[in-house]
Design a protein around this motif. Structure first.
Motif, PDB file in Angstrom:
ATOM      1  N   GLN A   1     -51.642 -88.701 -34.245  1.00 22.28           N
ATOM      2  CA  GLN A   1     -50.815 -88.767 -33.044  1.00 22.28           C
ATOM      3  C   GLN A   1     -50.139 -87.444 -32.701  1.00 22.28           C
ATOM      4  OE1 GLN A   1     -50.740 -91.634 -31.160  1.00 22.28           O
ATOM      5  NE2 GLN A   1     -52.334 -92.221 -32.632  1.00 22.28           N
TER       6      GLN A   1
ATOM      7  N   TYR B   1     -47.478 -86.112 -34.121  1.00 21.88           N
ATOM      8  CA  TYR B   1     -46.020 -86.172 -34.163  1.00 21.88           C
ATOM      9  C   TYR B   1     -45.491 -84.808 -34.617  1.00 21.88           C
ATOM     10  CZ  TYR B   1     -46.413 -91.284 -33.905  1.00 21.88           C
ATOM     11  OH  TYR B   1     -46.689 -92.573 -33.524  1.00 21.88           O
TER      12      TYR B   1
ATOM     13  N   GLU C   1     -44.668 -83.633 -38.314  1.00 23.24           N
ATOM     14  CA  GLU C   1     -45.707 -83.406 -39.317  1.00 23.24           C
ATOM     15  C   GLU C   1     -45.909 -81.924 -39.626  1.00 23.24           C
ATOM     16  OE1 GLU C   1     -48.434 -87.110 -37.546  1.00 23.24           O
ATOM     17  OE2 GLU C   1     -49.092 -85.031 -37.371  1.00 23.24           O
TER      18      GLU C   1
ATOM     19  N   LEU D   1     -46.006 -91.360 -40.829  1.00 24.28           N
ATOM     20  CA  LEU D   1     -45.228 -91.560 -39.618  1.00 24.28           C
ATOM     21  C   LEU D   1     -45.842 -92.685 -38.797  1.00 24.28           C
ATOM     22  CD1 LEU D   1     -44.495 -87.851 -38.681  1.00 24.28           C
ATOM     23  CD2 LEU D   1     -42.892 -89.562 -39.524  1.00 24.28           C
TER      24      LEU D   1
ATOM     25  N   THR E   1     -37.404 -88.849 -32.006  1.00 24.12           N
ATOM     26  CA  THR E   1     -37.784 -90.009 -32.812  1.00 24.12           C
ATOM     27  C   THR E   1     -39.224 -90.332 -32.447  1.00 24.12           C
ATOM     28  OG1 THR E   1     -37.082 -91.625 -31.149  1.00 24.12           O
ATOM     29  CG2 THR E   1     -35.422 -90.922 -32.784  1.00 24.12           C
ATOM     30  N   LEU E   2     -39.854 -91.181 -33.220  1.00 25.41           N
ATOM     31  CA  LEU E   2     -41.229 -91.567 -32.894  1.00 25.41           C
ATOM     32  C   LEU E   2     -41.298 -92.230 -31.530  1.00 25.41           C
ATOM     33  CD1 LEU E   2     -42.710 -92.863 -36.268  1.00 25.41           C
ATOM     34  CD2 LEU E   2     -42.592 -90.543 -35.347  1.00 25.41           C
TER      35      LEU E   2
ATOM     36  N   HIS F   1     -41.684 -89.705 -28.751  1.00 25.89           N
ATOM     37  CA  HIS F   1     -42.840 -88.811 -28.904  1.00 25.89           C
ATOM     38  C   HIS F   1     -43.515 -88.531 -27.570  1.00 25.89           C
ATOM     39  CE1 HIS F   1     -46.514 -87.055 -30.368  1.00 25.89           C
ATOM     40  NE2 HIS F   1     -47.244 -88.091 -29.974  1.00 25.89           N
TER      41      HIS F   1
ATOM     42  N   TYR G   1     -49.741 -80.114 -31.088  1.00 24.68           N
ATOM     43  CA  TYR G   1     -48.321 -80.357 -31.348  1.00 24.68           C
ATOM     44  C   TYR G   1     -47.468 -79.757 -30.235  1.00 24.68           C
ATOM     45  CZ  TYR G   1     -49.574 -81.940 -36.001  1.00 24.68           C
ATOM     46  OH  TYR G   1     -50.115 -82.642 -37.049  1.00 24.68           O
TER      47      TYR G   1
END
Length: 582
Positions: free
Chosen positions: A52, A54, A57, A84, A214-215, A218, A230
């Motif tokens: 994903q 994130y 990472e 995650l 936060t996730l 994202h 990223y």
């Protein structure tokens, strides 16, 4: 900036290339550092990649050198990531974890022994399970210090989510006292530093926060070709840092959040690095914060215990061209031997790293180009860094950990499964205000291309020179053992309180040698990126023979002197035991 300005800058960089060309060869050795293998140290960082992208990472990878069991040698604490996304199975990650599930941070005990001929033998034992460490939120950095003055070094671990204050219970175990101590932060924290900012004899805590991420928040970011990549720090808002004052005797083991009264809450940051020192020589500890693609902050302490961000006035908010850079790692040290702490920080590819020269009164000048550190950093994304004297000649050198945050197209096009890796760098201080790139003499470990993040420096084998813990993102951590420093004269010091229990972080030391320039150092464990360093002071003396005199400036203002201290060994100096100075 105009094309003409860019061209002028690049031409200036090219003109300084000679300062970075290797000219020094380590005597009697082909390698300055040798990687320690087969020692029982087997940590591999898991960054929780789920496909994903994130942002958390790609930034992770921290660790600490500290003596948790008080046996006189440095142990290792490594901060671990997590998968995650609650529904994701770590075993199905593109790069599955190498440690047993559920994942936790890991602690390695140093079982240093003396072999034939007095040679040190390094062996490490994984004592994670015995220490009581349990799985926690995704980890980033770590700070080390004895916050409760019981003689045992404690840890503060920063995370994506609630942080963790680990109290060392003195029996080989740690207890999570975050909530009872009042020291939590639930955002995304990366750097942290223990320092007694109010000089009351109890360590306080500075916590740097990165992004409001936060996730659930994202975002999808892409390369110029449309491929997902990223995001950068501009995709999210910053978050204010926190300052926790130790309540001391009034409430042993407890902290009070004084961020608002101190001034930090009024100014959000994007903190990735923090270091504390007395930058303007007024006797009060200050903080310098490295922010990612935002102006850096220099929190100067006022006599009433408040802080003002004086980075713009001091010349440390932006580089010489007025540009805020992607600051990640930072360290403070007296590289030019004039008695004050200068600053070095690491940046994104095509920005160059930056060296700020201190005039002794808290005013700084960008000396990156003049010192020869600009050109070698142009093609790297740099993170952890440290001032340390690897050859013990009395001048602070630099190591820099490198690793990209955006996909390197050349690697991706070649089919590289993790196209972010770069080689690390080593620079020797020539003693004339210039540095030379000695990476090629650094050892085979510098031939590796990895995604490096944290650097922690300390004397792992107690032989009188500085070794390095190198932590990689999504890869194995490495121990770099110094092979040259112990061949020069050295002095090792541990600066302790009156009871002989706690390292008095923030102490400044002047080492006097007859016929030589005074060497200034300070006791610290902060600096670099997401790391904690050996709190002992190791001073290289070059070819100096005989004892030395040491003047100690304690954090509470007391100045004491010790005369004719022996070299080639570590000596503990207790506050109050020296000869008082005006």
């Amino acid at each position: 900036m105009s094309f003409t300005a860019h061209f002028r800058t690049f031409s200036c960089l090219l003109g300084m290339l000679s300062f970075a060309s290797p000219g020094w060869i380590a005597a009697d050795t082909a390698e300055i550092f040798e990687e320690l293998t087969g020692s029982g140290f087997d940590f591999v960082q898991f960054n929780g990649m789920s496909g994903q992208f994130y942002m958390a990472e790609i930034n992770s990878g921290g660790g600490a050198l500290f003596d948790y069991d008080n046996d006189g040698d440095l142990d290792l604490y490594l901060v671990q990531g997590q998968m995650l996304g609650a529904s994701q199975d770590p075993a199905k990650s593109k790069f599955p974890p190498r440690h047993p599930l559920p994942l936790t941070d890991r602690l390695y005990r140093n079982d240093l022994q003396v072999g034939p001929g007095g040679q040190p033998i390094l062996r490490f034992t994984d004592v994670t399970t015995k220490s009581g460490l349990v799985p926690a939120a995704y980890g980033f950095g770590v700070a080390a210090g004895d916050y409760d003055n019981d003689g045992w070094i404690d840890l503060y671990v920063t995370r994506l989510g609630s942080n963790t204050l680990l109290r060392n219970q003195g029996d080989g175990t740690f207890a999570d006292v975050t909530q009872t101590a009042g020291a939590d932060d639930t955002g995304w924290s990366v750097p942290a530093a223990f320092v007694d900012f109010d000089r009351d004899g109890w360590l306080d805590l500075y916590v740097g926060n990165y992004l409001d991420f936060t996730l659930a928040k994202h975002k999808i970011c892409r390369t110029a070709t449309g491929a997902q990549d990223y995001c950068g720090p501009t995709a999210y808002r910053g978050a204010p840092d926190r300052l926790f004052r130790n309540r001391g005797k009034a409430s042993p083991g407890g902290f009070q959040d004084v961020s608002a009264t101190a001034g930090m809450l009024r100014q959000p940051s994007k903190s990735l690095g923090v270091v504390s020192a007395d930058f303007n020589s007024d006797g009060l500890p200050d903080f310098y914060v490295a922010n990612d693609l935002a102006a850096n902050q220099m929190w100067m302490q006022t006599p009433d215990g408040r802080f003002r961000d004086e980075a713009l006035l001091a010349g440390t908010a932006v580089n010489a061209h007025g540009k805020a850079e992607a600051s990640m790692g930072v360290d403070a040290g007296d590289f030019d031997g004039d008695g004050d702490d200068d600053l070095f920080m690491t940046h994104l590819v095509r920005e160059t790293n930056t060296l700020f020269l201190n005039d002794g009164h808290g005013m700084f000048e960008d000396a990156t180009i003049e010192t020869g550190l600009g050109v070698p950093s142009w093609s790297h994304t740099s993170w952890g860094t440290a001032w340390f004297d690897f050859d013990n000649d009395g001048w602070l050198d630099l190591m820099i950990a490198n690793g990209a945050v955006k996909i390197i197209e050349e690697l991706a096009n070649a089919g590289d499964p993790y196209p972010f890796h770069e080689k690390n760098q080593l620079f020797r201080n020539r003693g004339d205000g210039k540095f030379e790139d000695v990476t090629r003499q650094g050892g085979k470990v510098f031939d590796r291309s990895e995604v490096s993040r944290a650097i922690a420096v300390g004397d792992l084998d107690n032989d009188g020179d500085s070794d390095v813990l190198l932590v990689n993102n999504n890869g194995p951590a490495r121990l770099l053992i110094n092979t040259v420093g112990q061949k020069s004269t050295w002095l090792g010091l541990r600066l302790l309180d009156r009871a002989g229990k706690r390292d008095l972080l923030g102490t400044r030391i002047a080492v006097h040698r007859q016929g030589h320039k005074t060497i200034w150092r300070r006791t610290r464990s902060d600096g670099s990126f997401a790391a904690a360093n050996d709190p002992r002071v190791l001073v290289g003396l070059g070819d100096h023979a005989g004892p030395v005199d040491v003047e100690v400036h304690w954090p509470n203002g007391l100045v004491e002197r010790w005369e004719k201290l022996p070299t080639g060994r570590y000596t503990a100096l207790h506050q109050g035991a020296g000869r008082s100075q005006p």
